[in-house]
Design a protein around this motif. Structure first.
Motif, PDB file in Angstrom:
ATOM      1  N   ASN A  21      37.630  39.754  38.501  1.00 25.70           N
ATOM      2  CA  ASN A  21      38.989  39.936  38.149  1.00 25.70           C
ATOM      3  C   ASN A  21      39.106  38.944  36.645  1.00 25.70           C
ATOM      4  O   ASN A  21      37.917  38.387  36.308  1.00 25.70           O
ATOM      5  CB  ASN A  21      39.979  39.577  39.130  1.00 25.70           C
ATOM      6  CG  ASN A  21      39.904  37.882  39.335  1.00 25.70           C
ATOM      7  OD1 ASN A  21      39.624  37.342  38.741  1.00 25.70           O
ATOM      8  ND2 ASN A  21      40.298  37.915  40.698  1.00 25.70           N
ATOM      9  N   PHE A  22      40.171  39.192  35.850  1.00 20.70           N
ATOM     10  CA  PHE A  22      40.314  38.593  34.587  1.00 20.70           C
ATOM     11  C   PHE A  22      40.133  37.173  34.831  1.00 20.70           C
ATOM     12  O   PHE A  22      39.647  36.478  34.103  1.00 20.70           O
ATOM     13  CB  PHE A  22      41.678  38.893  34.070  1.00 20.70           C
ATOM     14  CG  PHE A  22      41.871  38.259  32.671  1.00 20.70           C
ATOM     15  CD1 PHE A  22      40.982  38.627  31.623  1.00 20.70           C
ATOM     16  CD2 PHE A  22      42.775  37.290  32.423  1.00 20.70           C
ATOM     17  CE1 PHE A  22      41.368  38.152  30.502  1.00 20.70           C
ATOM     18  CE2 PHE A  22      42.631  36.787  31.084  1.00 20.70           C
ATOM     19  CZ  PHE A  22      42.027  37.211  30.206  1.00 20.70           C
ATOM     20  N   GLU A  23      40.658  36.415  35.988  1.00 20.20           N
ATOM     21  CA  GLU A  23      40.728  35.118  36.034  1.00 20.20           C
ATOM     22  C   GLU A  23      39.317  34.239  36.276  1.00 20.20           C
ATOM     23  O   GLU A  23      39.069  33.558  35.526  1.00 20.20           O
ATOM     24  CB  GLU A  23      41.695  34.567  37.211  1.00 20.20           C
ATOM     25  CG  GLU A  23      43.015  34.680  36.851  1.00 20.20           C
ATOM     26  CD  GLU A  23      43.551  36.005  36.881  1.00 20.20           C
ATOM     27  OE1 GLU A  23      42.905  36.768  37.738  1.00 20.20           O
ATOM     28  OE2 GLU A  23      44.392  36.093  36.032  1.00 20.20           O
TER      29      GLU A  23
ATOM     30  N   SER B 156      37.015  35.437  33.200  1.00 16.55           N
ATOM     31  CA  SER B 156      37.168  34.596  32.169  1.00 16.55           C
ATOM     32  C   SER B 156      36.647  33.190  32.087  1.00 16.55           C
ATOM     33  O   SER B 156      36.093  32.665  31.142  1.00 16.55           O
ATOM     34  CB  SER B 156      38.644  34.454  31.737  1.00 16.55           C
ATOM     35  OG  SER B 156      39.491  33.805  32.578  1.00 16.55           O
TER      36      SER B 156
ATOM     37  N   TYR C 120      41.351  31.590  25.626  1.00 18.69           N
ATOM     38  CA  TYR C 120      40.732  33.080  26.000  1.00 18.69           C
ATOM     39  C   TYR C 120      41.702  33.815  26.667  1.00 18.69           C
ATOM     40  O   TYR C 120      41.906  35.174  26.211  1.00 18.69           O
ATOM     41  CB  TYR C 120      39.488  32.706  26.555  1.00 18.69           C
ATOM     42  CG  TYR C 120      38.751  34.171  26.965  1.00 18.69           C
ATOM     43  CD1 TYR C 120      37.933  34.570  25.950  1.00 18.69           C
ATOM     44  CD2 TYR C 120      38.861  34.556  28.277  1.00 18.69           C
ATOM     45  CE1 TYR C 120      37.077  35.562  26.459  1.00 18.69           C
ATOM     46  CE2 TYR C 120      38.407  35.768  28.411  1.00 18.69           C
ATOM     47  CZ  TYR C 120      37.423  36.193  27.567  1.00 18.69           C
ATOM     48  OH  TYR C 120      36.590  37.310  27.904  1.00 18.69           O
ATOM     49  N   ARG C 121      42.358  33.081  27.677  1.00 13.02           N
ATOM     50  CA  ARG C 121      43.221  33.940  28.423  1.00 13.02           C
ATOM     51  C   ARG C 121      44.559  34.607  27.600  1.00 13.02           C
ATOM     52  O   ARG C 121      45.067  35.575  28.024  1.00 13.02           O
ATOM     53  CB  ARG C 121      43.640  33.474  29.722  1.00 13.02           C
ATOM     54  CG  ARG C 121      42.527  33.370  30.865  1.00 13.02           C
ATOM     55  CD  ARG C 121      43.016  32.465  32.108  1.00 13.02           C
ATOM     56  NE  ARG C 121      41.649  32.403  33.038  1.00 13.02           N
ATOM     57  CZ  ARG C 121      41.779  31.619  34.094  1.00 13.02           C
ATOM     58  NH1 ARG C 121      42.651  30.659  34.195  1.00 13.02           N
ATOM     59  NH2 ARG C 121      40.895  31.786  34.828  1.00 13.02           N
TER      60      ARG C 121
ATOM     61  N   ASN D 196      44.155  41.127  29.469  1.00 14.73           N
ATOM     62  CA  ASN D 196      43.810  40.850  31.025  1.00 14.73           C
ATOM     63  C   ASN D 196      43.660  42.276  31.575  1.00 14.73           C
ATOM     64  O   ASN D 196      43.402  41.935  33.177  1.00 14.73           O
ATOM     65  CB  ASN D 196      44.511  39.763  31.486  1.00 14.73           C
ATOM     66  CG  ASN D 196      45.856  40.280  31.691  1.00 14.73           C
ATOM     67  OD1 ASN D 196      46.269  41.378  31.075  1.00 14.73           O
ATOM     68  ND2 ASN D 196      46.698  39.171  31.872  1.00 14.73           N
ATOM     69  N   ARG D 197      43.948  43.195  31.040  1.00 13.78           N
ATOM     70  CA  ARG D 197      43.887  44.629  31.916  1.00 13.78           C
ATOM     71  C   ARG D 197      43.036  45.596  31.124  1.00 13.78           C
ATOM     72  O   ARG D 197      43.331  45.788  29.826  1.00 13.78           O
ATOM     73  CB  ARG D 197      45.277  44.872  32.147  1.00 13.78           C
ATOM     74  CG  ARG D 197      46.181  44.258  33.112  1.00 13.78           C
ATOM     75  CD  ARG D 197      47.263  45.062  33.668  1.00 13.78           C
ATOM     76  NE  ARG D 197      48.265  44.155  34.330  1.00 13.78           N
ATOM     77  CZ  ARG D 197      48.104  43.872  35.404  1.00 13.78           C
ATOM     78  NH1 ARG D 197      47.082  44.475  36.082  1.00 13.78           N
ATOM     79  NH2 ARG D 197      49.064  43.264  36.271  1.00 13.78           N
TER      80      ARG D 197
END
Length: 184
Positions: free
Chosen positions: A89-91, A94, A176-177, A182-183
Motif C-alpha cells: 500500500n502507499f504507506e 513509501s 514524499y507522502r 497516494n492512489r
C-alpha cells in the motif's frame, strides 16, 4: 495476496557483483576527488579498480554502464523489498522508496556528475510501469503515469541527495507522502 515478482528479470552472479563493486568504488573515489567524469579513461579506471579491461568490456560498453548497473541493482533491491511485503500500500511502499533512496544517496549524487539523468529517470519510469501493469488503465495512461512517477521520484531522490543539510528520513517520508499521489 499474490506477489508481483518485480525482481524476476535482474540477476547478477557473485563474481560480477565483486567486479561491479570494485568499479563503482573506484568511480566514487574519482567523484569525491573532484575528477570530471569525462576525464576518466577506461584503462585508468580498470587499473585503479584492479579489473582487467577484458573483464570490463565483457560487461560494459562504457564507464556510464558502471553507474547504470548500480542503479539496476538498487532498483532490483527495491523490487525485492516490495515483493516481500505482505500487502503493498502507499504507506509501506513509501517507506520502502525512502529506505532505498537513503541507502543510495552517494549513487544518486553521482548521477549529475556522470551525465546519466535521462537514463536513470527512464529506469525509474520503467519500474513504475512494471507496477502499473496490473492496473486497469489504457496503455497511454500507463505510459503517462509511469513517466510522471519516474520523473517525480527521481527528482525527489535528487533533491534529498543534493540538500546542503541532510534531511532526516522521517521528514523525507512526510514530504514524499505529501508530494506524490497516494492512489493509482
Amino acid at each position: 495476496m499474490a506477489k508481483m515478482f518485480l525482481d524476476a528479470q535482474f540477476k547478477i552472479d557473485k563474481r560480477k557483483q565483486q567486479t561491479e563493486s570494485k568499479l563503482i568504488q573506484t568511480l566514487k573515489q574519482k567523484w569525491q576527488e573532484g575528477i570530471g567524469f569525462d576525464q576518466i579513461e577506461i584503462k585508468a579506471l580498470c587499473e585503479s579498480a584492479g579489473v582487467s579491461r577484458a573483464t570490463f568490456y565483457r560487461h560494459h560498453q562504457g564507464i556510464e554502464d558502471v553507474v547504470m548497473v548500480q542503479f539496476l541493482m538498487a532498483i532490483s533491491e527495491f523490487e525485492q523489498k516490495i515483493d516481500a511485503l505482505n500487502r503493498v500500500n502507499f504507506e509501506n511502499g513509501s517507506i520502502t522508496v525512502i529506505d532505498v533512496i537513503y541507502a543510495n544517496l552517494d549513487l544518486i549524487k553521482m548521477v549529475k556528475w556522470s551525465h546519466m539523468q535521462a537514463k536513470i529517470q527512464d529506469l525509474f519510469g520503467g519500474t513504475a510501469l512494471k507496477i502499473l501493469i496490473s492496473r486497469d488503465y489504457s496503455k497511454e495512461a500507463k505510459n503517462f503515469i509511469s513517466e510522471y512517477l519516474g520523473t517525480a521520484i527521481f527528482n525527489f531522490a535528487q533533491q534529498i541527495a543534493d540538500a546542503k543539510e541532510p534531511m532526516p528520513k522521517a521528514e523525507a517520508l512526510r514530504l514524499y507522502r505529501l508530494l506524490l499521489p497516494n492512489r493509482l
